[in-house]
Design a protein around this motif. Structure first.
Motif, PDB file in Angstrom:
ATOM      1  N   TYR A  15       0.828  -1.209   0.000  1.00  0.00           N
ATOM      2  CA  TYR A  15       0.000   0.000   0.000  1.00  0.00           C
ATOM      3  C   TYR A  15       0.858   1.253   0.000  1.00  0.00           C
ATOM      4  CZ  TYR A  15      -3.682  -3.179   1.553  1.00  0.00           C
ATOM      5  OH  TYR A  15      -4.563  -4.221   1.649  1.00  0.00           O
ATOM      6  N   VAL A  48      -3.955  -2.402  -7.891  1.00  0.00           N
ATOM      7  CA  VAL A  48      -5.027  -3.382  -7.677  1.00  0.00           C
ATOM      8  C   VAL A  48      -6.343  -2.661  -7.414  1.00  0.00           C
ATOM      9  CG1 VAL A  48      -5.805  -5.310  -6.241  1.00  0.00           C
ATOM     10  CG2 VAL A  48      -3.365  -5.029  -6.737  1.00  0.00           C
ATOM     11  N   GLU A  49      -6.296  -1.636  -6.564  1.00  0.00           N
ATOM     12  CA  GLU A  49      -7.500  -0.880  -6.219  1.00  0.00           C
ATOM     13  C   GLU A  49      -7.099   0.389  -5.475  1.00  0.00           C
ATOM     14  OE1 GLU A  49      -9.903  -3.116  -3.409  1.00  0.00           O
ATOM     15  OE2 GLU A  49      -8.101  -3.994  -2.542  1.00  0.00           O
ATOM     16  N   THR A  50      -8.067   1.313  -5.353  1.00  0.00           N
ATOM     17  CA  THR A  50      -7.815   2.565  -4.642  1.00  0.00           C
ATOM     18  C   THR A  50      -8.933   2.791  -3.633  1.00  0.00           C
ATOM     19  OG1 THR A  50      -9.082   3.850  -6.253  1.00  0.00           O
ATOM     20  CG2 THR A  50      -6.721   3.614  -6.665  1.00  0.00           C
ATOM     21  N   ALA A  51      -8.640   3.591  -2.619  1.00  0.00           N
ATOM     22  CA  ALA A  51      -9.664   3.942  -1.628  1.00  0.00           C
ATOM     23  C   ALA A  51      -9.503   5.420  -1.265  1.00  0.00           C
ATOM     24  CB  ALA A  51      -9.542   3.044  -0.402  1.00  0.00           C
ATOM     25  N   PRO A  52     -10.176   6.311  -2.022  1.00  0.00           N
ATOM     26  CA  PRO A  52     -10.085   7.742  -1.707  1.00  0.00           C
ATOM     27  C   PRO A  52     -10.928   8.085  -0.489  1.00  0.00           C
ATOM     28  CG  PRO A  52     -11.478   7.388  -3.651  1.00  0.00           C
ATOM     29  CD  PRO A  52     -10.998   6.034  -3.208  1.00  0.00           C
ATOM     30  N   LEU A  58      -5.731   5.907  -0.549  1.00  0.00           N
ATOM     31  CA  LEU A  58      -4.897   4.725  -0.378  1.00  0.00           C
ATOM     32  C   LEU A  58      -4.839   3.980  -1.711  1.00  0.00           C
ATOM     33  CD1 LEU A  58      -3.543   3.021   2.025  1.00  0.00           C
ATOM     34  CD2 LEU A  58      -5.543   1.557   1.781  1.00  0.00           C
ATOM     35  N   HIS A  60      -3.628   0.325  -3.332  1.00  0.00           N
ATOM     36  CA  HIS A  60      -3.194  -1.062  -3.119  1.00  0.00           C
ATOM     37  C   HIS A  60      -2.512  -1.495  -4.413  1.00  0.00           C
ATOM     38  CE1 HIS A  60      -4.801  -5.510  -2.569  1.00  0.00           C
ATOM     39  NE2 HIS A  60      -3.487  -5.454  -2.557  1.00  0.00           N
ATOM     40  N   TYR A  61      -1.253  -1.890  -4.333  1.00  0.00           N
ATOM     41  CA  TYR A  61      -0.528  -2.248  -5.561  1.00  0.00           C
ATOM     42  C   TYR A  61       0.149  -3.595  -5.422  1.00  0.00           C
ATOM     43  CZ  TYR A  61       3.830  -0.808  -3.211  1.00  0.00           C
ATOM     44  OH  TYR A  61       4.883  -0.693  -2.345  1.00  0.00           O
TER      45      TYR A  61
ATOM     46  N   ILE B  20     -11.184  -9.229  -3.555  1.00  0.00           N
ATOM     47  CA  ILE B  20     -10.275  -8.114  -3.837  1.00  0.00           C
ATOM     48  C   ILE B  20     -10.935  -7.124  -4.791  1.00  0.00           C
ATOM     49  CG2 ILE B  20      -8.034  -7.498  -4.825  1.00  0.00           C
ATOM     50  CD1 ILE B  20      -7.727  -9.084  -2.286  1.00  0.00           C
ATOM     51  N   GLY B  21     -10.762  -5.829  -4.532  1.00  0.00           N
ATOM     52  CA  GLY B  21     -11.238  -4.813  -5.475  1.00  0.00           C
ATOM     53  C   GLY B  21     -12.417  -4.008  -4.963  1.00  0.00           C
ATOM     54  N   TRP B  23     -12.411  -2.482  -1.704  1.00  0.00           N
ATOM     55  CA  TRP B  23     -11.963  -1.745  -0.508  1.00  0.00           C
ATOM     56  C   TRP B  23     -12.635  -0.368  -0.468  1.00  0.00           C
ATOM     57  CZ3 TRP B  23     -10.374  -3.893   3.564  1.00  0.00           C
ATOM     58  CH2 TRP B  23      -9.430  -3.376   4.439  1.00  0.00           C
ATOM     59  N   ASN B  24     -12.883   0.224  -1.652  1.00  0.00           N
ATOM     60  CA  ASN B  24     -13.490   1.571  -1.691  1.00  0.00           C
ATOM     61  C   ASN B  24     -15.002   1.539  -1.484  1.00  0.00           C
ATOM     62  OD1 ASN B  24     -14.261   0.497  -4.100  1.00  0.00           O
ATOM     63  ND2 ASN B  24     -13.531   2.189  -5.369  1.00  0.00           N
ATOM     64  N   GLY B 246      -7.953   5.995   4.229  1.00  0.00           N
ATOM     65  CA  GLY B 246      -7.905   4.578   3.877  1.00  0.00           C
ATOM     66  C   GLY B 246      -6.877   3.874   4.751  1.00  0.00           C
ATOM     67  N   TYR B 247      -7.219   2.654   5.181  1.00  0.00           N
ATOM     68  CA  TYR B 247      -6.308   1.872   6.025  1.00  0.00           C
ATOM     69  C   TYR B 247      -5.640   0.771   5.201  1.00  0.00           C
ATOM     70  CZ  TYR B 247      -8.534   3.510  10.456  1.00  0.00           C
ATOM     71  OH  TYR B 247      -8.995   4.222  11.526  1.00  0.00           O
ATOM     72  N   PRO B 248      -4.318   0.606   5.362  1.00  0.00           N
ATOM     73  CA  PRO B 248      -3.691  -0.597   4.790  1.00  0.00           C
ATOM     74  C   PRO B 248      -4.147  -1.814   5.587  1.00  0.00           C
ATOM     75  CG  PRO B 248      -2.038   1.073   5.388  1.00  0.00           C
ATOM     76  CD  PRO B 248      -3.333   1.499   6.002  1.00  0.00           C
ATOM     77  N   SER B 268     -11.857  -0.750   6.092  1.00  0.00           N
ATOM     78  CA  SER B 268     -11.036  -0.178   5.026  1.00  0.00           C
ATOM     79  C   SER B 268     -10.661   1.273   5.291  1.00  0.00           C
ATOM     80  CB  SER B 268     -11.756  -0.288   3.683  1.00  0.00           C
ATOM     81  OG  SER B 268     -12.903   0.525   3.659  1.00  0.00           O
ATOM     82  N   MET B 269     -11.406   1.932   6.168  1.00  0.00           N
ATOM     83  CA  MET B 269     -11.130   3.341   6.442  1.00  0.00           C
ATOM     84  C   MET B 269     -11.483   3.639   7.873  1.00  0.00           C
ATOM     85  SD  MET B 269     -12.766   5.354   3.236  1.00  0.00           S
ATOM     86  CE  MET B 269     -12.139   5.015   1.582  1.00  0.00           C
TER      87      MET B 269
END
Lengths: 289, 322
Positions: A15, A48-52, A58, A60-61, B20-21, B23-24, B246-248, B268-269
């Motif tokens: 991340y 992989v995905e993003t979380a704005p 954030l 995720h790669y 997966i995919g 998280w948002n 956002g949380y890892p 996720s957040m």
């Protein structure tokens, strides 16, 4: 403030968190959402995905496809090409949410926490006190006195992170220390200056003061307002909490149960950043409802 | 078809890498907490490493076979038995219709895994069969397995007698202490030098109030930099409060003063700082630790964490099966 240069912060092996600023500000949220869209359009390798969220995003790669250093370089390029949010006008749905403030269920949850984890002041009284409000009844008036901007979804499936659009309704409070292990489904609460609705019974850290029976996620797709999604909201929606009493709450809850509930949503409005900023500029921010 | 006779304590269907995919939208990946043991179980029975299988925690299930099958048991030692006769772990074996598999309490480690040739035939929810039971998502009905439930298995022929090479198996501590890698960040500049030193030197106790969403750690209070105390009010005024972000996954998330490691079903957040992150290659240790055991964290770099992940992925390959 909004940083001159975004900050790139590593999160383990997969991340990176990109921080655009350190305040709650609509422009920062537009930057975060804008970068997420740019990554999606650009199909950035290894992402992989993003979380704005409010002021950060954030990523995720997959390190086998792109190194941390190369990813940061790519993201800097995309950020450099983001236009100013100034001229953005976007479709923004407005949801009216029947909400019982100072309800018995969150009160019971707070009492349970006080008994089992650590004693604490009743949340509505505490939030009112530290914000210089007269009492919890004024808190209800202030909190329900603005539209909220859905800045992002996260924490739990479908949970909206909300920012008050009217600065006269901006209040702040700390989050629980330590967090709760459970929260009633539909709880409305806040931490920092962010508000949220808890979609199901979950752990949590916000101060609690209301509850809505209106579903915000629908695993079985029983309600039309969800379209083809199982979560109700998307970023850029707005929410207005409408105060109801116990009898009205029970009525809505019964309609939700039998499937006849219709979400109170209007979809004919556009949100103009320019108009919004001009309006905010015209307000006396020291006023309180 | 499998029939669940006794469900054990929260036995669930999981696949790897999970959901997966999303998280948002707030959907965690779920999936097996010890993906090392899980993937090897699948490889033993000839499945793809990520095929849907079973995770049992602390106390295993009793399962009756409605058809002949090939299975493998890995992970925590739950003293597996077939019709009351002990069976080896880390090895594929054939079972006959009507036989009964029993997993007991975890003797060493916390989570056991069972894979079946063909894999469990569970519906996919957002691309994954993994169970996120707190939200009622995935698995057969969104929840952990219950007594009397029938679990369909896809038909496939496995080869009995396959073993995981001895040096390719994870080794679980027997003295309650776990050395766990940690990477600095993303919010490390909110914690002062003394706070970081304490994180790396203290033996953090895993609280009983932990589950697949978060691992609460018991230990001393944290100390902070000026950044944590002198900030815009919308962060929230406690030092570990930050504007929601956002949380890892794997973040050491500081809830008030309580560090909570966000694991497979985690949020996720949220609005707490994450001064450290546990890398993906160390998750199997979290999955195998029991409440009241101790974590000792040692700092590694992002590059080292990525190298560890590559090493673990290489171990979780058919090369490890003989």
């Amino acid at each position: 403030m909004i940083y001159d240069e975004p900050r790139f912060l590593p999160g383990g092996d997969r991340y990176v968190l990109i921080e655009f600023g350190n305040e709650m500000n609509l422009e920062l949220n537009f930057l975060a959402q804008g970068l997420a869209s740019a990554i999606a359009q650009n199909k950035t390798k290894g992402v992989v995905e993003t979380a704005p969220c409010f002021a950060s995003m954030l990523v995720h790669y997959e390190a086998d496809q792109i190194s941390y250093a190369d990813l940061v370089k790519e993201l800097r390029g995309l950020i450099g090409n983001l236009g100013s949010p100034e001229n953005i006008e976007l479709d923004s749905r407005l949801f009216y949410f029947e909400t019982m403030y100072l309800d018995p269920w969150t009160k019971a949850c707070i009492e349970d926490y006080s008994a089992k984890i650590t004693p604490k002041e009743y949340d509505p009284a505490f939030v009112a006190r530290i914000n210089g409000l007269k009492d919890e009844h004024q808190l209800v008036r202030v909190h329900s006195g603005t539209e909220y901007w859905v800045a992002s979804l996260g924490f739990w499936p479908g949970l909206p992170f909300l920012m008050p659009l009217d600065p006269r309704a901006m209040i702040t409070c700390p989050k629980y220390n330590p967090p709760r292990t459970w929260t009633p489904q539909g709880t409305v609460g806040m931490g920092g200056s962010a508000s949220a609705i808890y979609p199901v019974a979950t752990p949590g850290g916000y101060q609690l003061f209301g509850r809505t029976p209106v579903p915000i996620w629908d695993y079985e797709r029983r309600f039309e307002a969800f379209g083809d999604s199982i979560v109700l909201f998307r970023p850029g929606d707005r929410i207005k909490f409408v105060t109801v009493d116990k009898a009205q709450y029970d009525d809505v809850e019964a309609r939700v149960k039998d499937g006849s509930y219709i979400h109170n949503m209007v979809g004919y409005q556009k949100f103009s950043v320019k108009n919004y900023k001009a309006w905010v500029g015209s307000l006396d921010r020291s006023q309180r409802f | 078809m499998l029939e669940i006779i006794k469900p054990g304590l929260e036995t669930s269907i999981q696949d790897y890498p999970g959901r997966i995919g999303y998280w948002n939208q707030g959907f965690p990946p779920s999936g097996p907490m010890d993906s090392w043991s899980f993937r090897l179980a699948n490889l033993l029975v000839g499945n793809a490493a990520g095929a849907p299988g079973i995770e049992a925690q602390y106390m295993g299930p009793t399962i009756k076979f409605g058809a002949d099958a090939t299975l493998a048991v890995t992970g925590a030692d739950m003293r597996p038995k077939l019709d009351d006769k002990p069976i080896p772990m880390w090895e594929s074996l054939a079972v006959k219709t009507g036989q009964m598999l029993t997993l007991g309490p975890a003797v060493n480690g916390a989570r056991g895994y069972v894979a079946f040739a063909g894999g469990i035939d569970a519906p996919l929810m957002l691309g994954s069969a993994s169970t996120f039971h707190k939200a009622g998502v995935g698995g057969l009905d969104g929840h952990a397995l219950k007594a009397g439930q029938s679990v369909p298995v896809k038909r496939a022929n496995g080869t009995p007698g396959k073993k995981v090479k001895a040096e390719r198996r994870p080794s679980f501590t027997s003295d309650k202490n776990w050395k766990v890698e940690a990477v600095r960040g993303p919010n490390d500049d909110w914690v002062d030098a003394a706070g970081h030193k304490q994180f790396l030197s203290f033996a953090w106790k895993l609280s009983a109030r932990s589950d697949r969403t978060g691992y609460r750690l018991e230990g001393p209070d944290w100390t902070f930099t000026e950044k944590a105390t002198n900030k815009a009010p919308e962060h929230g005024n406690f030092p570990s409060n930050i504007i929601d972000q956002g949380y890892p996954l794997g973040a050491v998330n500081l809830g008030g003063q309580t560090p909570i490691i966000l694991v497979n079903d985690g949020p996720s957040m949220g609005g707490f700082i994450c001064p450290w992150t546990i890398p993906s290659a160390a998750f199997w240790k979290l999955g195998q630790a029991k409440p009241n055991e101790f974590f000792h964290f040692n700092e590694i770099s992002v590059d080292e964490a990525q190298a560890l992940r590559r090493k673990l992925d290489a171990i979780c390959s058919p090369d490890s099966i003989e």
